[in-house]
Write a protein that holds these residues in place. Structure first.
Motif, PDB file in Angstrom:
ATOM      1  N   HIS A 259       0.847  -1.182   0.000  1.00  0.00           N
ATOM      2  CA  HIS A 259       0.000   0.000   0.000  1.00  0.00           C
ATOM      3  C   HIS A 259       0.889   1.240   0.000  1.00  0.00           C
ATOM      4  O   HIS A 259       2.006   1.222   0.516  1.00  0.00           O
ATOM      5  CB  HIS A 259      -0.905   0.022   1.233  1.00  0.00           C
ATOM      6  N   HIS A 261       0.558   5.882   0.192  1.00  0.00           N
ATOM      7  CA  HIS A 261      -0.350   6.948   0.602  1.00  0.00           C
ATOM      8  C   HIS A 261       0.324   8.308   0.470  1.00  0.00           C
ATOM      9  O   HIS A 261       1.487   8.472   0.861  1.00  0.00           O
ATOM     10  CB  HIS A 261      -0.772   6.737   2.055  1.00  0.00           C
ATOM     11  N   LEU A 280       0.120   1.326   6.990  1.00  0.00           N
ATOM     12  CA  LEU A 280       0.224   0.642   5.700  1.00  0.00           C
ATOM     13  C   LEU A 280       0.727  -0.786   5.881  1.00  0.00           C
ATOM     14  O   LEU A 280       0.250  -1.721   5.221  1.00  0.00           O
ATOM     15  CB  LEU A 280       1.153   1.424   4.761  1.00  0.00           C
ATOM     16  N   LYS A 283      -2.060  -3.045   7.239  1.00  0.00           N
ATOM     17  CA  LYS A 283      -2.988  -3.496   6.205  1.00  0.00           C
ATOM     18  C   LYS A 283      -2.344  -4.540   5.293  1.00  0.00           C
ATOM     19  O   LYS A 283      -2.974  -5.539   4.933  1.00  0.00           O
ATOM     20  CB  LYS A 283      -3.459  -2.302   5.376  1.00  0.00           C
ATOM     21  N   THR A 424      -8.109   2.829   2.864  1.00  0.00           N
ATOM     22  CA  THR A 424      -7.822   2.064   1.663  1.00  0.00           C
ATOM     23  C   THR A 424      -8.189   2.898   0.453  1.00  0.00           C
ATOM     24  O   THR A 424      -9.317   3.368   0.319  1.00  0.00           O
ATOM     25  CB  THR A 424      -8.629   0.753   1.655  1.00  0.00           C
TER      26      THR A 424
END
Length: 440
Positions: A259, A261, A280, A283, A424
């Motif tokens: 992930h 961001h 992150l 997840k 997400t």
């Protein structure tokens, strides 16, 4: 493969949902219908739209238009913070509606579906009836604002091209007898897989139009691409359903997951970036276990915003889609394969300690965490001494609670400052999967 004439049949339908995220918002909110609307990942003026309604597109506002620019073009534009879970749910509903008319063979992204036609379904008139039935099923089962363009062609590659040729609510068919002349008017960038870099490479080799590309024979296509991709494309653009010429088929085994961001202004500090990186990883580790993998490598990427003076002095700098001039740092760490969050967090801490320091590295605005060298659980070799700290059981317990009550219900304290941040992100190529109470 022979270039002999092929029967005038369609082999695939490609369903492309039009302005999907914006259309979902207009379905959920009738007061938004008929009005310019943009879906954003962040409300900051430097952020970019991830979707625009057709009313906004008519004004010159498109995907990746800056939020600030969209406001200048249309001060009354409606801006909506996108919801990954809502769009994932609607994508699933649409897939069910499509399945009612024709089985979905492939899902390339959250707003695309491909159906393979068999037998009499391949007859053009029958394929057209199926396509119209899909459009009606989506309207009836999901909502009146959800429109799609459908492409019909002898292979999946051409069906994708056809789905982009008429929007919104289009229906285009490309038959073998019409090829390749039916696509000669397109731009090179209309070909799936041809982006700015590939187009520049083709231009450097003297190919600036689709007509020039289609005039090449198979060997010429191979030379232009310098790979077997050119051979495949030669056949696909002429309606063949294959054209691999014995080339190895790419492995379908997943190689990585992760992930990333873009940090909100309040998180653009060392402490904020660490909290986001922590979330992150939380997840990614959960996905790792849900998808039944172990991993052997963790990679971290950080991008730092530069002032104008710093950018002038920097040996290498880039410009983010948000307009931020930056330089990046990344590091990869290898370790004995694992899947529990606590072990991966130890690795993340050690990598984080290696990040650069100095005035040019005080404004992080982007963080990415990627788990690589994935190993299926069935191929994992347990350690001789087992798991003395019960880390695996701790992760499984966390998963059970998070799947039931929400993915951040139970977590390590380090991500507390970012618990509600770094949601997400809207999935494009990653197909959303429902894990417990939420999509990821």
């Amino acid at each position: 493969m022979s270039d002999a004439a092929q029967p005038d049949f369609f082999g695939f339908l490609h369903v492309d949902l039009n302005s999907f995220f914006a259309s979902v918002e207009q379905q959920l909110h009738p007061e938004y219908r008929g009005k310019p609307l943009g879906v954003v990942g962040t409300m900051a003026d430097t952020g970019a739209l991830i979707a625009a309604s057709y009313e906004a597109k008519a004004l010159g506002i498109h995907t990746l238009t800056k939020v600030g620019e969209a406001k200048k073009i249309c001060p009354e534009i409606i801006l909506v913070d996108g919801s990954h879970s809502v769009y994932s749910e609607y994508s699933h509903k649409i897939a069910v509606a499509v399945e009612r008319c024709c089985p979905v063979a492939h899902t390339p992204s959250i707003d695309e579906m491909a159906c393979q036609l068999i037998g009499r379904e391949r007859v053009p008139a029958t394929a057209r009836k199926i396509a119209l039935a899909i459009k009606q099923a989506i309207r009836d089962d999901v909502g009146s604002t959800l429109r799609c363009s459908i492409g019909m062609a002898p292979n999946r590659y051409l069906a994708k091209i056809a789905s982009d040729m008429q929007k919104p609510d289009g229906l285009i068919g490309l038959l073998p007898s019409q090829l390749p002349r039916a696509i000669a008017h397109l731009d090179l960038r209309d070909l799936p897989g041809v982006g700015a870099k590939t187009e520049a490479r083709l231009n450097a080799k003297g190919i600036t139009t689709m007509e020039q590309l289609l005039a090449l024979d198979r060997n010429g296509m191979h030379r232009v691409w310098d790979s077997v991709w050119g051979d495949r494309l030669y056949h696909w653009l002429r309606g063949s359903d294959t054209g691999d010429d014995g080339a190895p088929v790419p492995s379908e085994v997943q190689k990585s997951l992760g992930h990333s961001h873009v940090l909100g202004p309040e998180f653009r500090t060392d402490e904020g970036a660490w909290a986001i990186a922590h979330k992150l990883l939380h997840k990614a580790a959960m996905r790792l276990r849900m998808e039944k993998f172990y991993c052997g490598t963790l990679a971290v990427t950080i991008k730092y915003a530069l002032t104008r003076e710093q950018a002038a002095r920097a040996e290498k700098s880039k410009k983010h889609s948000s307009g931020i001039v930056h330089q990046g740092w990344g590091m990869e760490a290898r370790f004995r394969d694992c899947q529990d969050t606590l072990s991966l967090l130890d690795v993340l801490r050690n990598v984080w300690k290696q990040r650069p320091r100095g005035a040019e590295y005080e404004r992080p605005f982007f963080v990415g965490v990627t788990l690589r060298e994935l190993i299926p659980e069935s191929e994992h070799q347990a350690t001789l001494f087992g798991d003395p700290d019960n880390r695996a059981e701790l992760s499984r317990t966390m998963d059970r609670l998070n799947l039931k009550f929400g993915h951040t219900t139970l977590h390590f304290a380090g991500m507390l400052p970012a618990r509600e941040s770094a949601p997400t992100r809207i999935a494009f190529t990653q197909i959303p999967v429902l894990y417990g109470a939420e999509y990821m």
